[in-house]
Every structure is written in C-alpha cells, then in structure tokens.
Design an enzyme around this catalytic site. Structure first.
Site, PDB file in Angstrom:
ATOM      1  N   GLU A 132       2.902 -13.108  -9.622  1.00  0.00           N
ATOM      2  CA  GLU A 132       2.117 -13.196 -10.870  1.00  0.00           C
ATOM      3  C   GLU A 132       3.084 -13.351 -12.054  1.00  0.00           C
ATOM      4  O   GLU A 132       4.291 -13.060 -11.932  1.00  0.00           O
ATOM      5  CB  GLU A 132       1.272 -11.927 -11.008  1.00  0.00           C
ATOM      6  CG  GLU A 132       0.380 -11.871 -12.257  1.00  0.00           C
ATOM      7  CD  GLU A 132      -0.511 -13.105 -12.415  1.00  0.00           C
ATOM      8  OE1 GLU A 132      -1.698 -13.024 -12.077  1.00  0.00           O
ATOM      9  OE2 GLU A 132       0.007 -14.152 -12.879  1.00  0.00           O
ATOM     10  N   HIS A 146      -5.501 -13.841  -4.896  1.00  0.00           N
ATOM     11  CA  HIS A 146      -5.790 -12.532  -4.294  1.00  0.00           C
ATOM     12  C   HIS A 146      -7.018 -11.916  -4.951  1.00  0.00           C
ATOM     13  O   HIS A 146      -7.395 -12.260  -6.075  1.00  0.00           O
ATOM     14  CB  HIS A 146      -4.585 -11.590  -4.434  1.00  0.00           C
ATOM     15  CG  HIS A 146      -4.315 -11.135  -5.834  1.00  0.00           C
ATOM     16  ND1 HIS A 146      -5.055 -10.150  -6.462  1.00  0.00           N
ATOM     17  CD2 HIS A 146      -3.403 -11.551  -6.738  1.00  0.00           C
ATOM     18  CE1 HIS A 146      -4.605  -9.978  -7.687  1.00  0.00           C
ATOM     19  NE2 HIS A 146      -3.603 -10.819  -7.882  1.00  0.00           N
ATOM     20  N   HIS A 165      -1.241 -15.670  -6.907  1.00  0.00           N
ATOM     21  CA  HIS A 165      -1.814 -15.029  -8.101  1.00  0.00           C
ATOM     22  C   HIS A 165      -2.362 -16.074  -9.074  1.00  0.00           C
ATOM     23  O   HIS A 165      -2.045 -17.257  -8.956  1.00  0.00           O
ATOM     24  CB  HIS A 165      -0.717 -14.210  -8.791  1.00  0.00           C
ATOM     25  CG  HIS A 165      -0.080 -13.194  -7.896  1.00  0.00           C
ATOM     26  ND1 HIS A 165      -0.406 -11.852  -7.908  1.00  0.00           N
ATOM     27  CD2 HIS A 165       0.853 -13.334  -6.919  1.00  0.00           C
ATOM     28  CE1 HIS A 165       0.298 -11.212  -6.986  1.00  0.00           C
ATOM     29  NE2 HIS A 165       1.070 -12.084  -6.367  1.00  0.00           N
ATOM     30  N   ARG A 219      -0.598  -6.856  -3.478  1.00  0.00           N
ATOM     31  CA  ARG A 219      -1.987  -7.281  -3.631  1.00  0.00           C
ATOM     32  C   ARG A 219      -2.213  -8.682  -3.044  1.00  0.00           C
ATOM     33  O   ARG A 219      -3.282  -8.977  -2.511  1.00  0.00           O
ATOM     34  CB  ARG A 219      -2.440  -7.202  -5.084  1.00  0.00           C
ATOM     35  CG  ARG A 219      -1.645  -8.009  -6.100  1.00  0.00           C
ATOM     36  CD  ARG A 219      -1.980  -7.532  -7.493  1.00  0.00           C
ATOM     37  NE  ARG A 219      -1.425  -8.314  -8.586  1.00  0.00           N
ATOM     38  CZ  ARG A 219      -0.264  -8.058  -9.196  1.00  0.00           C
ATOM     39  NH1 ARG A 219       0.482  -7.028  -8.791  1.00  0.00           N
ATOM     40  NH2 ARG A 219       0.170  -8.799 -10.205  1.00  0.00           N
TER      41      ARG A 219
END
Ligand SMILES: Cc1ccc(S(=O)(=O)Nc2cc3c(c(O)c2O)C(=O)c2ccccc2C3=O)cc1
Length: 255
Positions: free
Chosen positions: A89, A11, A188, A62
């Site tokens: 993440e 991202h 991520h 995100r």
C-alpha cells in the site's frame, strides 16, 4: 488464443479500515468481514474454473491473508507465492494511524482537500518518534522482502507509490505473462491503481478519483504487446460486484 489473462484483487477490509484510519505500511490484519470478502472471492474464482501457476502479493499481512483465504477456498493451497514490497500500500507518512477527525484537526480541511486530489504531493514524513515508526521498521516481513535502506520511504505521494510499483510489473510480471503464466495478484488500492493507470493510460488527474472495490477479482486480457484488449472486467456475482463498487464510490463521496 493470442491473448493472456491476468487476475488481480484488492485485499478485503482490514481492522484499520474498520476504524477508518490511514494504514499504509502498518501491518494491520484483515477484519472478520475482510476474511469473508476474501473467501467469497475464492468461491467466485473456483466457480469460474480459474487455475493459477503463481501468485504475487505484498509483504503486508492483510494482502497475504486475503491470498491465503482465496486459495484455501479455490483449492490451490500449494501455489507458489512471491511477496514484494513494491506491491505494498502507499506509505501515508505522519498520517499513519490518524482518522479523519484527527487529520483535519492536525492539518486543516484545506490541506486535506489538497492531499485528496493531488497526484504528487506526499503527506509529511513519518519521523523516528512517530507512534508507529518502530512497528513498521521492525516488521520482520518488511526486513525480509523489504526495500533497501535508501529505498525505504518515510512517506509517499500517489506518484511515488506508482513509480515503485511499475518496475515490479514490468520486470517481474510482464515476462511471466509473455510466457503465458497464469497469474493472480493480491495487493492494495494504490499499488493496483498504479497497474490499472499504466494499462489503461489513465491521466495523473483522473487516477486520483479512480477507486477499486475491495475483495472483487478483476481480469485483464492482454494482447502479445501486453496491451489490454478491453477495459478491466470485474468477476463474480453481478449483485456482489455492484454492491462493492457502490461501497467504494460512497466512501469517496463521504470523504
Ligand atoms: C482516514 C481518513 C482521513 C480523511 C478522510 S476524508 O474524508 O477527508 N477523505 C479523504 C482524505 C484523504 C484522501 C482521500 O482519498 C480521501 O477520500 C487521500 O487520498 C489522502 C492521501 C494522502 C494524504 C491525505 C489524504 C487524505 O486526507 C477519510 C479517511
């Protein structure tokens, strides 16, 4: 051909990347720049004529908004999307929300240097009275597609992150690839590092200094045994790719 391609992308810049804060499982959104990165990636994929059958992403906005911006430009806004916490993440535990100065002040240069280069050393856990604990456990997205209570991390080492990402790769993605499904994964830095580490058989030591640029799609062609026929290939304008690789390399040096 007897190989199948898969496209993945990290991202774009988030509001907390902008402030250089450990973000982890805090659900920060993309910055304006991060949105632009996502749209440029969508343009590149459209120009190269990529079409997808399904997209996988994390439960964090995100990554999800990077995917939505890509698809709005690339044209497949009706693409099926599967969200999994296993693509999230890394959870940075008690470091969540800290910047570099606060981290060094709180834990010292020596400890930071150990964390930076270690594969299986987690930061201190996030406890119930941590500033962001409520925001994380009360996040509806994490409740809907999240881990079970006993799987819910309070902190993660890179090893723990990779060990909870790879079951998703092996149990969800691989069977689809064997069926020649055209897949896009938007995730991520650390969850994607786990997949890259697995595919390219990168050592525990070397993966800690391996950094993926943000907002640059990359491709693997996998043979019938799901082994890469070549190392990862970055897609898009060579100048854009070069700049993004230098940006993430500098961040590592700057650190
Ligand atoms: C928010 C932030 C803190 C520290 C830095 S740094 O310049 O010291 N470089 C740095 C620091 C770290 C890390 C890092 O990659 C890095 O470049 C980590 O990967 C890391 C992982 C788990 C716990 C702590 C760290 C960590 O402190 C950069 C950004």
């Amino acid at each position: 051909s007897c190989s199948v391609d898969i496209i993945m992308i990290r991202h774009g810049e988030s509001e907390w990347n902008l402030k250089n804060l450990f973000c982890g499982w805090y659900d920060a959104d993309l910055s304006e720049n991060g949105i632009q990165e996502a749209k440029r990636a969508g343009e590149a994929l459209k120009k190269m004529g990529f079409k997808f059958d399904i997209a996988y992403t994390s439960v964090l906005k995100r990554a999800q908004n990077t995917l939505l911006n890509i698809l709005s430009v690339q044209g497949q806004t009706d693409l099926p999307i599967v969200k999994s916490w296993r693509l999230n993440e890394r959870h940075y535990g008690a470091l969540t929300g800290l910047d570099k100065i606060a981290t060094v002040e709180e834990y010292g240069e020596e400890q930071v240097a150990i964390w930076r280069r270690s594969y299986d050393v987690p930061p201190p856990p996030m406890d119930e009275n941590h500033k962001y604990y409520q925001a994380i456990i009360k996040n509806p997205a994490l409740i809907e597609n999240g881990p079970t209570p006993d799987e819910f991390p309070k902190t993660e080492s890179l090893k723990l992150t990779i060990d909870r990402t790879l079951p998703f790769w092996n149990e969800v993605v691989i069977p689809k690839l064997k069926a020649k499904t055209r897949i896009l994964i938007v995730a991520h830095g650390n969850s994607l590092r786990g997949i890259v580490k697995h595919l390219e058989k990168i050592s525990d030591e070397d993966i800690t200094t391996y950094n993926l640029p943000t907002g640059i799609p990359f491709k693997y062609s996998l043979d019938p045994n799901m082994k890469p026929t070549a190392p990862l290939e970055y897609l898009g304008d060579p100048e854009v790719v070069k700049a993004a690789i230098e940006k993430v390399a500098n961040q590592t040096k700057k650190k």
